[in-house]
Design a protein around this motif. Structure first.
Motif, PDB file in Angstrom:
ATOM      1  N   ILE A 135       0.871  -1.177   0.000  1.00  0.00           N
ATOM      2  CA  ILE A 135       0.000   0.000   0.000  1.00  0.00           C
ATOM      3  C   ILE A 135       0.909   1.229   0.000  1.00  0.00           C
ATOM      4  CG2 ILE A 135      -1.831   1.222   1.240  1.00  0.00           C
ATOM      5  CD1 ILE A 135      -2.576  -1.666   0.285  1.00  0.00           C
ATOM      6  N   PRO A 136       0.783   2.105  -0.992  1.00  0.00           N
ATOM      7  CA  PRO A 136       1.678   3.265  -1.055  1.00  0.00           C
ATOM      8  C   PRO A 136       1.273   4.393  -0.088  1.00  0.00           C
ATOM      9  CG  PRO A 136       0.208   3.277  -2.936  1.00  0.00           C
ATOM     10  CD  PRO A 136      -0.066   1.998  -2.174  1.00  0.00           C
ATOM     11  N   GLN A 137       2.207   5.281   0.138  1.00  0.00           N
ATOM     12  CA  GLN A 137       2.014   6.449   1.004  1.00  0.00           C
ATOM     13  C   GLN A 137       0.755   7.224   0.618  1.00  0.00           C
ATOM     14  OE1 GLN A 137       4.186   7.530   3.545  1.00  0.00           O
ATOM     15  NE2 GLN A 137       2.784   9.173   4.019  1.00  0.00           N
ATOM     16  N   GLU A 138       0.531   7.396  -0.673  1.00  0.00           N
ATOM     17  CA  GLU A 138      -0.627   8.177  -1.142  1.00  0.00           C
ATOM     18  C   GLU A 138      -1.946   7.568  -0.662  1.00  0.00           C
ATOM     19  OE1 GLU A 138       1.751   6.877  -3.351  1.00  0.00           O
ATOM     20  OE2 GLU A 138       2.923   8.733  -3.271  1.00  0.00           O
ATOM     21  N   ASP A 139      -2.000   6.230  -0.581  1.00  0.00           N
ATOM     22  CA  ASP A 139      -3.226   5.578  -0.116  1.00  0.00           C
ATOM     23  C   ASP A 139      -3.459   5.832   1.370  1.00  0.00           C
ATOM     24  OD1 ASP A 139      -3.456   4.686  -2.704  1.00  0.00           O
ATOM     25  OD2 ASP A 139      -3.275   2.554  -2.221  1.00  0.00           O
ATOM     26  N   LEU A 140      -2.386   5.928   2.149  1.00  0.00           N
ATOM     27  CA  LEU A 140      -2.538   6.263   3.566  1.00  0.00           C
ATOM     28  C   LEU A 140      -3.068   7.686   3.707  1.00  0.00           C
ATOM     29  CD1 LEU A 140       0.647   4.786   5.293  1.00  0.00           C
ATOM     30  CD2 LEU A 140      -1.566   3.708   4.910  1.00  0.00           C
ATOM     31  N   GLU A 141      -2.528   8.591   2.906  1.00  0.00           N
ATOM     32  CA  GLU A 141      -2.993   9.979   2.951  1.00  0.00           C
ATOM     33  C   GLU A 141      -4.461  10.075   2.531  1.00  0.00           C
ATOM     34  OE1 GLU A 141      -0.005  11.970   0.610  1.00  0.00           O
ATOM     35  OE2 GLU A 141       1.532  11.562   2.133  1.00  0.00           O
ATOM     36  N   LEU A 142      -4.850   9.299   1.520  1.00  0.00           N
ATOM     37  CA  LEU A 142      -6.247   9.273   1.098  1.00  0.00           C
ATOM     38  C   LEU A 142      -7.134   8.672   2.192  1.00  0.00           C
ATOM     39  CD1 LEU A 142      -8.409   9.829  -0.989  1.00  0.00           C
ATOM     40  CD2 LEU A 142      -7.790   7.667  -2.111  1.00  0.00           C
ATOM     41  N   SER A 143      -6.623   7.677   2.914  1.00  0.00           N
ATOM     42  CA  SER A 143      -7.383   7.106   4.034  1.00  0.00           C
ATOM     43  C   SER A 143      -7.688   8.173   5.081  1.00  0.00           C
ATOM     44  CB  SER A 143      -6.618   5.947   4.683  1.00  0.00           C
ATOM     45  OG  SER A 143      -6.542   4.841   3.817  1.00  0.00           O
ATOM     46  N   LEU A 144      -6.718   9.030   5.365  1.00  0.00           N
ATOM     47  CA  LEU A 144      -6.944  10.112   6.335  1.00  0.00           C
ATOM     48  C   LEU A 144      -7.951  11.127   5.801  1.00  0.00           C
ATOM     49  CD1 LEU A 144      -3.301  10.584   7.604  1.00  0.00           C
ATOM     50  CD2 LEU A 144      -5.237   9.687   8.918  1.00  0.00           C
ATOM     51  N   GLU A 145      -7.881  11.426   4.519  1.00  0.00           N
ATOM     52  CA  GLU A 145      -8.870  12.321   3.905  1.00  0.00           C
ATOM     53  C   GLU A 145     -10.264  11.708   3.996  1.00  0.00           C
ATOM     54  OE1 GLU A 145      -9.770  13.848  -0.589  1.00  0.00           O
ATOM     55  OE2 GLU A 145      -7.665  13.836   0.051  1.00  0.00           O
ATOM     56  N   ASN A 146     -10.358  10.411   3.675  1.00  0.00           N
ATOM     57  CA  ASN A 146     -11.640   9.714   3.767  1.00  0.00           C
ATOM     58  C   ASN A 146     -12.147   9.663   5.202  1.00  0.00           C
ATOM     59  OD1 ASN A 146     -11.405   9.226   1.015  1.00  0.00           O
ATOM     60  ND2 ASN A 146     -10.787   7.104   1.258  1.00  0.00           N
ATOM     61  N   LEU A 147     -11.228   9.466   6.149  1.00  0.00           N
ATOM     62  CA  LEU A 147     -11.607   9.443   7.567  1.00  0.00           C
ATOM     63  C   LEU A 147     -12.213  10.776   7.975  1.00  0.00           C
ATOM     64  CD1 LEU A 147     -11.701   8.154  10.395  1.00  0.00           C
ATOM     65  CD2 LEU A 147      -9.318   8.893  10.691  1.00  0.00           C
ATOM     66  N   ALA A 148     -11.584  11.870   7.570  1.00  0.00           N
ATOM     67  CA  ALA A 148     -12.110  13.195   7.899  1.00  0.00           C
ATOM     68  C   ALA A 148     -13.528  13.370   7.354  1.00  0.00           C
ATOM     69  CB  ALA A 148     -11.182  14.279   7.356  1.00  0.00           C
ATOM     70  N   ALA A 149     -13.751  12.906   6.121  1.00  0.00           N
ATOM     71  CA  ALA A 149     -15.089  13.001   5.523  1.00  0.00           C
ATOM     72  C   ALA A 149     -16.086  12.097   6.248  1.00  0.00           C
ATOM     73  CB  ALA A 149     -15.024  12.633   4.039  1.00  0.00           C
ATOM     74  N   ALA A 150     -15.656  10.897   6.624  1.00  0.00           N
ATOM     75  CA  ALA A 150     -16.537   9.956   7.329  1.00  0.00           C
ATOM     76  C   ALA A 150     -16.932  10.495   8.694  1.00  0.00           C
ATOM     77  CB  ALA A 150     -15.856   8.596   7.469  1.00  0.00           C
ATOM     78  N   VAL A 151     -15.975  11.092   9.400  1.00  0.00           N
ATOM     79  CA  VAL A 151     -16.270  11.643  10.718  1.00  0.00           C
ATOM     80  C   VAL A 151     -17.279  12.773  10.601  1.00  0.00           C
ATOM     81  CG1 VAL A 151     -15.275  12.899  12.682  1.00  0.00           C
ATOM     82  CG2 VAL A 151     -14.093  10.906  11.760  1.00  0.00           C
ATOM     83  N   ALA A 152     -17.170  13.571   9.558  1.00  0.00           N
ATOM     84  CA  ALA A 152     -18.117  14.667   9.352  1.00  0.00           C
ATOM     85  C   ALA A 152     -19.532  14.151   9.115  1.00  0.00           C
ATOM     86  CB  ALA A 152     -17.656  15.529   8.168  1.00  0.00           C
ATOM     87  N   LYS A 153     -19.660  12.936   8.530  1.00  0.00           N
ATOM     88  CA  LYS A 153     -20.973  12.347   8.229  1.00  0.00           C
ATOM     89  C   LYS A 153     -21.535  11.525   9.380  1.00  0.00           C
ATOM     90  CE  LYS A 153     -20.137  12.006   3.303  1.00  0.00           C
ATOM     91  NZ  LYS A 153     -19.901  11.088   2.184  1.00  0.00           N
ATOM     92  N   ALA A 154     -20.639  11.018  10.247  1.00  0.00           N
ATOM     93  CA  ALA A 154     -21.070  10.071  11.293  1.00  0.00           C
ATOM     94  C   ALA A 154     -21.926  10.750  12.340  1.00  0.00           C
ATOM     95  CB  ALA A 154     -19.851   9.451  11.952  1.00  0.00           C
TER      96      ALA A 154
END
Length: 154
Positions: A135-154
């Motif tokens: 899993i490349p670094q970019e995917d980890l960064e995207l996971s954090l971006e997705n997490l931020a969006a998920a937290v906003a929706k939760a």
């Protein structure tokens, strides 16, 4: 590459308990995963302690398409840490793990780090088959971006 782990960090505009609420619920993992490998949880309970197991439905060409993983919780500190070792369903963990660390920066902000650590992989066949980091670094960064969006929706 001599380093056997990669980490990404991001500040999320949410309290640590809200971030932890999403991360500790395997139902959210497919939406958070930046690699696109995690498809869904396999009817898993919320993560509440070390020693717990949860299963995920995955999709990856290198694994022949659809497959399942067993995930073994090896780190748990409510609102601060979640870590698990992953293995193909029915196998022992081959040595890689995911570590999520949360550091509250006040009532509305949390620094979140995700680490993909393969330093405990010793099986030469696994090392030959899997080109680390899988899993490349970019995917980890995207996971954090997705997490931020998920937290906003939760």
């Amino acid at each position: 590459m001599t380093e056997q782990k990669i980490t990404a960090t991001r500040t999320i505009d949410a309290p640590a308990d809200a971030v932890f609420n999403v991360l500790s619920n395997p139902e959210w993992h497919a939406r958070v995963d930046g690699s696109g490998l995690v498809q869904s949880d396999d009817v898993s309970d919320r993560i509440t302690h070390v020693g717990q197991e949860f299963s995920m439905n995955m999709e990856w060409d290198k694994m022949g398409g659809s497959y399942k993983t067993d995930n073994y919780v090896v780190g748990y500190d409510e609102n601060k840490l979640l870590a698990w070792k992953t293995a193909p369903e029915g196998d022992e963990p081959p040595g890689w793990q995911w570590i999520w660390e949360l550091q509250s920066q006040g009532s509305e902000t949390t620094d979140v780090s995700v680490t993909y650590d393969w330093s405990h992989v010793t099986d030469k066949e696994v090392l030959k088959k899997v080109s680390f980091p899988a899993i490349p670094q970019e995917d980890l960064e995207l996971s954090l971006e997705n997490l931020a969006a998920a937290v906003a929706k939760a």
